[in-house]
Enzyme design. Structure first.
Site, PDB file in Angstrom:
ATOM      1  N   LYS A  40       0.819  -1.208   0.000  1.00 24.42           N
ATOM      2  CA  LYS A  40       0.000   0.000   0.000  1.00 24.42           C
ATOM      3  C   LYS A  40       0.854   1.260   0.000  1.00 24.42           C
ATOM      4  O   LYS A  40       0.378   2.344  -0.271  1.00 24.42           O
ATOM      5  CB  LYS A  40      -0.885   0.032   1.257  1.00 24.42           C
ATOM      6  CG  LYS A  40      -1.759  -1.175   1.445  1.00 24.42           C
ATOM      7  CD  LYS A  40      -2.474  -1.064   2.814  1.00 24.42           C
ATOM      8  CE  LYS A  40      -2.995  -2.389   3.251  1.00 24.42           C
ATOM      9  NZ  LYS A  40      -3.447  -2.336   4.678  1.00 24.42           N
ATOM     10  N   GLY A  41       2.135   1.092   0.360  1.00 22.15           N
ATOM     11  CA  GLY A  41       2.975   2.255   0.651  1.00 22.15           C
ATOM     12  C   GLY A  41       3.120   3.272  -0.466  1.00 22.15           C
ATOM     13  O   GLY A  41       3.315   4.459  -0.209  1.00 22.15           O
ATOM     14  N   GLU A  96       7.668   2.352  -6.142  1.00 21.80           N
ATOM     15  CA  GLU A  96       7.789   1.934  -4.735  1.00 21.80           C
ATOM     16  C   GLU A  96       7.913   3.154  -3.827  1.00 21.80           C
ATOM     17  O   GLU A  96       8.368   4.214  -4.258  1.00 21.80           O
ATOM     18  CB  GLU A  96       9.052   1.070  -4.567  1.00 21.80           C
ATOM     19  CG  GLU A  96       8.779  -0.401  -4.361  1.00 21.80           C
ATOM     20  CD  GLU A  96       8.145  -0.750  -3.015  1.00 21.80           C
ATOM     21  OE1 GLU A  96       7.448   0.087  -2.410  1.00 21.80           O
ATOM     22  OE2 GLU A  96       8.352  -1.887  -2.578  1.00 21.80           O
ATOM     23  N   ASP A  97       7.539   2.968  -2.583  1.00 17.73           N
ATOM     24  CA  ASP A  97       7.741   4.038  -1.597  1.00 17.73           C
ATOM     25  C   ASP A  97       9.200   4.081  -1.138  1.00 17.73           C
ATOM     26  O   ASP A  97       9.839   5.123  -1.119  1.00 17.73           O
ATOM     27  CB  ASP A  97       6.794   3.856  -0.394  1.00 17.73           C
ATOM     28  CG  ASP A  97       6.805   2.436   0.181  1.00 17.73           C
ATOM     29  OD1 ASP A  97       7.530   1.560  -0.334  1.00 17.73           O
ATOM     30  OD2 ASP A  97       6.071   2.212   1.161  1.00 17.73           O
ATOM     31  N   LYS A 128      16.859   3.560   0.754  1.00 17.66           N
ATOM     32  CA  LYS A 128      17.480   3.441   2.085  1.00 17.66           C
ATOM     33  C   LYS A 128      18.553   2.363   2.020  1.00 17.66           C
ATOM     34  O   LYS A 128      18.257   1.182   1.875  1.00 17.66           O
ATOM     35  CB  LYS A 128      16.396   3.093   3.107  1.00 17.66           C
ATOM     36  CG  LYS A 128      16.891   3.201   4.533  1.00 17.66           C
ATOM     37  CD  LYS A 128      15.767   3.095   5.533  1.00 17.66           C
ATOM     38  CE  LYS A 128      15.237   1.703   5.661  1.00 17.66           C
ATOM     39  NZ  LYS A 128      14.227   1.573   6.736  1.00 17.66           N
ATOM     40  N   PHE A 149      14.034   4.002  10.514  1.00 16.20           N
ATOM     41  CA  PHE A 149      12.705   3.584  10.070  1.00 16.20           C
ATOM     42  C   PHE A 149      11.866   4.825   9.818  1.00 16.20           C
ATOM     43  O   PHE A 149      11.693   5.673  10.688  1.00 16.20           O
ATOM     44  CB  PHE A 149      12.038   2.661  11.100  1.00 16.20           C
ATOM     45  CG  PHE A 149      10.868   1.962  10.498  1.00 16.20           C
ATOM     46  CD1 PHE A 149      11.046   0.818   9.731  1.00 16.20           C
ATOM     47  CD2 PHE A 149       9.597   2.484  10.634  1.00 16.20           C
ATOM     48  CE1 PHE A 149       9.965   0.190   9.116  1.00 16.20           C
ATOM     49  CE2 PHE A 149       8.504   1.867  10.031  1.00 16.20           C
ATOM     50  CZ  PHE A 149       8.691   0.717   9.272  1.00 16.20           C
ATOM     51  N   ASP A 156       4.279   3.391   6.459  1.00 16.71           N
ATOM     52  CA  ASP A 156       3.596   3.122   7.723  1.00 16.71           C
ATOM     53  C   ASP A 156       4.480   2.407   8.722  1.00 16.71           C
ATOM     54  O   ASP A 156       5.504   1.807   8.383  1.00 16.71           O
ATOM     55  CB  ASP A 156       2.379   2.224   7.474  1.00 16.71           C
ATOM     56  CG  ASP A 156       2.791   0.774   7.213  1.00 16.71           C
ATOM     57  OD1 ASP A 156       3.612   0.549   6.301  1.00 16.71           O
ATOM     58  OD2 ASP A 156       2.323  -0.128   7.942  1.00 16.71           O
TER      59      ASP A 156
HETATM   60  P1  IMP Z   1      12.698  -4.523   1.224  1.00 11.96           P
HETATM   61  O1  IMP Z   1      12.249  -5.807   0.587  1.00 11.96           O
HETATM   62  O2  IMP Z   1      13.506  -4.758   2.476  1.00 11.96           O
HETATM   63  O3  IMP Z   1      13.417  -3.597   0.256  1.00 11.96           O
HETATM   64  O4  IMP Z   1      11.417  -3.847   1.797  1.00 11.96           O
HETATM   65  C1  IMP Z   1      10.663  -3.010   1.117  1.00 11.96           C
HETATM   66  C2  IMP Z   1       9.349  -2.724   1.807  1.00 11.96           C
HETATM   67  O5  IMP Z   1       9.449  -2.736   3.241  1.00 11.96           O
HETATM   68  C3  IMP Z   1       8.931  -1.341   1.415  1.00 11.96           C
HETATM   69  O6  IMP Z   1       8.165  -1.366   0.244  1.00 11.96           O
HETATM   70  C4  IMP Z   1       8.148  -0.893   2.611  1.00 11.96           C
HETATM   71  O7  IMP Z   1       6.808  -1.313   2.453  1.00 11.96           O
HETATM   72  C5  IMP Z   1       8.785  -1.617   3.781  1.00 11.96           C
HETATM   73  N1  IMP Z   1       9.780  -0.728   4.446  1.00 11.96           N
HETATM   74  C6  IMP Z   1      11.126  -0.811   4.395  1.00 11.96           C
HETATM   75  N2  IMP Z   1      11.706   0.169   5.115  1.00 11.96           N
HETATM   76  C7  IMP Z   1      10.692   0.916   5.608  1.00 11.96           C
HETATM   77  C8  IMP Z   1      10.641   2.110   6.414  1.00 11.96           C
HETATM   78  O8  IMP Z   1      11.660   2.708   6.813  1.00 11.96           O
HETATM   79  N3  IMP Z   1       9.397   2.560   6.716  1.00 11.96           N
HETATM   80  C9  IMP Z   1       8.251   1.958   6.292  1.00 11.96           C
HETATM   81  N4  IMP Z   1       8.252   0.865   5.516  1.00 11.96           N
HETATM   82  C10 IMP Z   1       9.457   0.334   5.181  1.00 11.96           C
HETATM   83 MG    MG Z   2       6.367  -0.768  -0.151  1.00 12.98          MG
END
Ligand code: IMP
Ligand code: MG
Length: 172
Positions: A40-41, A96-97, A128, A149, A156
């Site tokens: 949803k982000g 993506e967010d 990040k 975070f 969220d």
């Molecule tokens: P990844 O697979 O670790 O790259 O995770 C990506 C997903 O985790 C993102 O699309 C977010 O939904 C969630 N996520 C990762 N870091 C954060 C953060 O700092 N705040 C909120 N959601 C996060």
């Molecule tokens: Mg996301």
């Protein structure tokens, strides 16, 4: 109680979104562009971005979840909503967010490639980098943030804070 420390103001976000929209509008001129928002982000970023893109564009959504804690992905990813538009021979841009480990996007981009698109690229408001595990290229990035975070502007923590217009570092 948790503290919210400002990281990106709505003005900074607006400028980053405008810059990305300008690049996309130029790079995908004369292409069959489909934006795939990751629920949803990415909803807020995507809805601001499409209104600044000046070329024809289609929009679809996927939802992916990973089992893990509320602040860290386990890397065990599954798809709970798939695309509905035919991606064959289309130029696909994932919206993506935030990219953290990169595991979700590695999974998603491999999945989308199985539909035979002409191209698959990635756009994320926030890159990040501290916990990156997968070697992925993010083609369009709004802002690089090293750690922490983040919440707000779609992001969220346990489904809270998505509605904040700015992005904050959540200190628990
Ligand atoms: P990844 O697979 O670790 O790259 O995770 C990506 C997903 O985790 C993102 O699309 C977010 O939904 C969630 N996520 C990762 N870091 C954060 C953060 O700092 N705040 C909120 N959601 C996060
Ligand atoms: Mg996301």
């Amino acid at each position: 109680m948790s503290d919210l420390i400002p990281v990106l103001t709505k003005e900074e976000i607006d400028k980053a979104v405008s810059d990305i929209a300008r690049r996309i509008s130029s790079d995908y001129k004369d292409c069959d562009l489909i934006l795939i928002g990751v629920l949803k982000g990415a909803i807020i970023f995507l809805s601001d971005l499409i209104r600044k893109i000046t070329i024809p564009v289609k929009v679809d959504f996927v939802r992916i979840s990973s089992y893990g804690t509320e602040t860290s992905s386990s890397g065990d990813i599954h798809l709970s909503k798939d695309v509905e538009i035919d991606l064959k021979d289309k130029d696909v841009l994932i919206i993506e967010d935030i990219v953290d480990t990169g595991l979700s996007l590695t999974y998603l981009s491999d999945h989308l490639k199985s539909f035979g698109p002409k191209s698959v690229k990635i756009c994320s408001l926030i890159d990040k980098q501290e916990r990156r595990k997968a070697d992925i290229t993010i083609d369009y990035v709004g802002r690089v943030i090293q750690e922490g975070f983040l919440v707000g502007y779609g992001l969220d923590y346990a489904e809270k804070f998505r509605n904040l217009p700015d992005v904050y570092h959540l200190k628990t």
